[in-house]
Structure formats: structure tokens, C-alpha cells
Design a protein around this motif. Sequence first.
Motif, PDB file in Angstrom:
ATOM      1  N   VAL A 179       1.339  -1.234   0.179  1.00 29.04           N
ATOM      2  CA  VAL A 179      -0.123   0.044  -0.262  1.00 29.04           C
ATOM      3  C   VAL A 179       0.886   1.400   0.167  1.00 29.04           C
ATOM      4  O   VAL A 179       0.404   2.378  -0.599  1.00 29.04           O
ATOM      5  CB  VAL A 179      -0.799   0.199   1.119  1.00 29.04           C
ATOM      6  N   ALA A 180       1.396   1.014   0.671  1.00 31.04           N
ATOM      7  CA  ALA A 180       2.882   2.751   1.380  1.00 31.04           C
ATOM      8  C   ALA A 180       3.664   2.810  -0.479  1.00 31.04           C
ATOM      9  O   ALA A 180       4.073   3.883  -0.747  1.00 31.04           O
ATOM     10  CB  ALA A 180       4.061   2.333   1.623  1.00 31.04           C
ATOM     11  N   LEU A 181       3.780   1.380  -1.467  1.00 33.53           N
ATOM     12  CA  LEU A 181       4.785   1.364  -2.852  1.00 33.53           C
ATOM     13  C   LEU A 181       3.072   2.330  -3.647  1.00 33.53           C
ATOM     14  O   LEU A 181       3.658   2.882  -4.026  1.00 33.53           O
ATOM     15  CB  LEU A 181       5.155   0.633  -3.151  1.00 33.53           C
ATOM     16  N   LEU A 182       2.249   1.633  -3.412  1.00 32.25           N
ATOM     17  CA  LEU A 182       1.003   1.501  -4.942  1.00 32.25           C
ATOM     18  C   LEU A 182       0.471   3.586  -4.218  1.00 32.25           C
ATOM     19  O   LEU A 182       0.280   4.543  -5.437  1.00 32.25           O
ATOM     20  CB  LEU A 182       0.141   1.011  -4.391  1.00 32.25           C
TER      21      LEU A 182
ATOM     22  N   LEU B  21       2.599   8.724  -2.175  1.00 30.53           N
ATOM     23  CA  LEU B  21       3.687   9.484  -0.984  1.00 30.53           C
ATOM     24  C   LEU B  21       4.988  10.200  -0.788  1.00 30.53           C
ATOM     25  O   LEU B  21       5.540   9.150  -2.128  1.00 30.53           O
ATOM     26  CB  LEU B  21       3.464   8.416   0.144  1.00 30.53           C
ATOM     27  N   GLY B  22       5.059  10.137   0.440  1.00 29.28           N
ATOM     28  CA  GLY B  22       5.949  11.234   0.503  1.00 29.28           C
ATOM     29  C   GLY B  22       7.338  10.227   0.486  1.00 29.28           C
ATOM     30  O   GLY B  22       6.743   9.048   1.255  1.00 29.28           O
ATOM     31  N   PRO B  23       9.223   9.862   0.886  1.00 32.90           N
ATOM     32  CA  PRO B  23       9.587   8.859   1.344  1.00 32.90           C
ATOM     33  C   PRO B  23       9.060   9.213   2.764  1.00 32.90           C
ATOM     34  O   PRO B  23       9.499   7.772   3.129  1.00 32.90           O
ATOM     35  CB  PRO B  23      10.692   9.728   0.965  1.00 32.90           C
ATOM     36  N   GLY B  24       9.405   9.978   4.014  1.00 34.36           N
ATOM     37  CA  GLY B  24       8.713   9.341   4.681  1.00 34.36           C
ATOM     38  C   GLY B  24       7.601   9.347   5.125  1.00 34.36           C
ATOM     39  O   GLY B  24       7.854   7.847   5.875  1.00 34.36           O
ATOM     40  N   GLU B  25       6.233   9.253   5.119  1.00 31.98           N
ATOM     41  CA  GLU B  25       5.796   9.072   4.501  1.00 31.98           C
ATOM     42  C   GLU B  25       5.207   6.867   4.675  1.00 31.98           C
ATOM     43  O   GLU B  25       4.732   6.287   4.619  1.00 31.98           O
ATOM     44  CB  GLU B  25       4.210   9.583   4.079  1.00 31.98           C
ATOM     45  N   ARG B  26       5.989   6.975   3.071  1.00 30.80           N
ATOM     46  CA  ARG B  26       6.155   5.425   2.420  1.00 30.80           C
ATOM     47  C   ARG B  26       7.096   5.169   4.042  1.00 30.80           C
ATOM     48  O   ARG B  26       6.824   3.629   4.365  1.00 30.80           O
ATOM     49  CB  ARG B  26       7.045   5.566   1.917  1.00 30.80           C
TER      50      ARG B  26
END
Length: 150
Positions: free
Chosen positions: A34-37, A40-45
Motif C-alpha cells: 500500500v505504501a508503494l502504491l 506518498l512522500g519518502p517519510g510517509e512511505r
Amino acid sequence: MSDQPTLPVTFRPSRTRAVLLSAGAVLFLVISAVALLLDLGPGERLSFVLTGALCFWVPAQLARVRVVADDTGVTVVNIASRRHLEWAEILQVNLRQGDPWVFLDLSDGTSLPALGIQPGIDKQQAIAHARALRGLVEARSVHRSDRDQG
């Protein structure tokens, strides 16, 4: 002929462990995906991935429970603790109807839960493990009593 297992022996809830580790791995993979899809910014990922790692770590801690019997005694590894007991310290191994896991009655008057033997998903395995541990405790106690008297 002895029905006792050869030492050292590790008792753990195999099916429960498999379910917990599988569920933790699936949670980690889904949250990371979900984080990759998402856009989002790098921090959120990173926070998603760390949340997924935490979602794996919790069931992994639950899955680490075990009871290890060796020549020196029994080591009980529960969720947040580890305790080594000499054979003489264990008076009785109990797994009664409705118990969530084995309880060890100790010579100091206390009882120690041993989460590594639990009837949750595989009741027959837990009963067999409790009997095997009880047999080891009885054999070691008799052995020590004979040695102390002679």
C-alpha cells in the motif's frame, strides 16, 4: 522402552506459530505494498513500512513461546520473559480441561505458565507435549531422589 523424548527437546505450538508468522508476514507485505502504491512522500512511505514491521513483530513475539527441556532442566520462554528451572524445582506439570496452556507447579509454592504448550489450534499436540514433559519431570525427579538417597 521409553516413550520419553530424547533431550534436548523443544515444545512449541507449531500450528499456532505458523498462523501467527504467516499473518504477520501478510500484514507486513500488504502494508508495504500500500505504501508503494499510494502517492506518498519518502517519510510517509517509511512510516507505512515501519508500521508493517511492527505488525509483523507483534505476532512474531507471540510465536516465540516455547518450552525447552535439556539435561540441566527446563527453560520456559513466554511472550515477555524467559526462565530456566532445574528439574528439582518442578513438582508437577498441569494441563487441565479449559486451561489456555500448561502450568508448572514449582517447589517455591508458585505456578509458572508455560505458553509453549497450549491447546489452542492443536489440542492433541498439546496433550502429547504435556504428557511428554510430565514424564520427563517424573523421571528426573525419581532419578534425583534415588541419587540423593544412595
